[in-house]
Design an enzyme around this catalytic site. Structure first.
Site, short mmCIF file in Angstrom:
data_model
loop_
_atom_site.label_atom_id
_atom_site.label_comp_id
_atom_site.label_asym_id
_atom_site.label_seq_id
_atom_site.Cartn_x
_atom_site.Cartn_y
_atom_site.Cartn_z
N GLY A 27 58.02 5.72 9.50
CA GLY A 27 58.96 4.97 8.68
C GLY A 27 58.59 5.14 7.23
N CYS A 28 58.85 4.14 6.41
CA CYS A 28 58.54 4.21 4.99
C CYS A 28 57.05 4.55 4.80
CB CYS A 28 58.86 2.88 4.31
SG CYS A 28 58.39 2.83 2.57
#
Length: 177
Positions: A11-12
């Site tokens: 993810g981020c």
């Protein structure tokens, strides 16, 4: 000290990097973009989801202190492994999850942890498992972002960072296997 590396898309990359920096034996991290198809992508280009890249963290570690198996088990604690192209509130192919390796000798460990994690879910894992094809370092302001911006956005709960700092007993158990 001989270090090894593994590339993890969770993810981020701001939170993923900060999470792995807490783990004893991780000696360096670098955020960037992995396994897309354009040359030298910028964050702005990757953000469009038109480059094929995933936000990824290069994790350099000392295998005498921490095992790849332990790092992968920690990775699975920090992601939703059945969510496709989404982690937390972040959506798009750039936020897909993946394990990208540079050493084929790591594949048996990757396959073992992946198979054991799959047993916890009824649906297939959405985590890519591939050789690293290419990696480009993200712009400097993304490096160590949560160290520079302690109140910055992160999809991971703060308790997970504390868990990573204190997971030594679990690490010892996996390193002894």
């Amino acid at each position: 000290m001989k270090t090894k590396e593994i590339y993890l898309a969770g993810g981020c990359f701001w939170g993923t990097e900060h999470f792995f920096k807490q783990i004893e034996g991780v000696v360096e991290t670098e955020v960037g973009f992995a396994n897309g198809y354009t040359e030298n992508p910028t964050y702005k280009e990757v953000y469009t989801d038109e480059t094929g890249y995933a936000e990824t963290v290069r994790v350099g570690y000392n295998p005498e202190v921490v095992s790849l198996e332990f790092l992968l088990r920690m990775f699975f604690k920090a992601i939703d492994p059945v969510s496709l192209n989404k982690q937390g509130h972040d959506e798009g192919t750039r936020y897909r999850t993946g394990i990208y390796y540079t050493d084929a000798e790591d594949l048996p460990v990757i396959n073992k942890v992946y198979a054991e994690e799959q047993q916890h879910y009824d649906q297939p894992l959405a985590v890519e498992k591939q050789p690293l094809e290419r990696f480009y370092t993200a712009e400097e302001y993304h490096q160590d972002y949560l160290d520079k911006n302690p109140t910055g956005y992160c999809h991971l709960p703060l308790s997970l960072f504390e868990f990573a700092k204190t997971a030594k007993d679990e690490k010892k158990r996996y390193n002894e296997k």
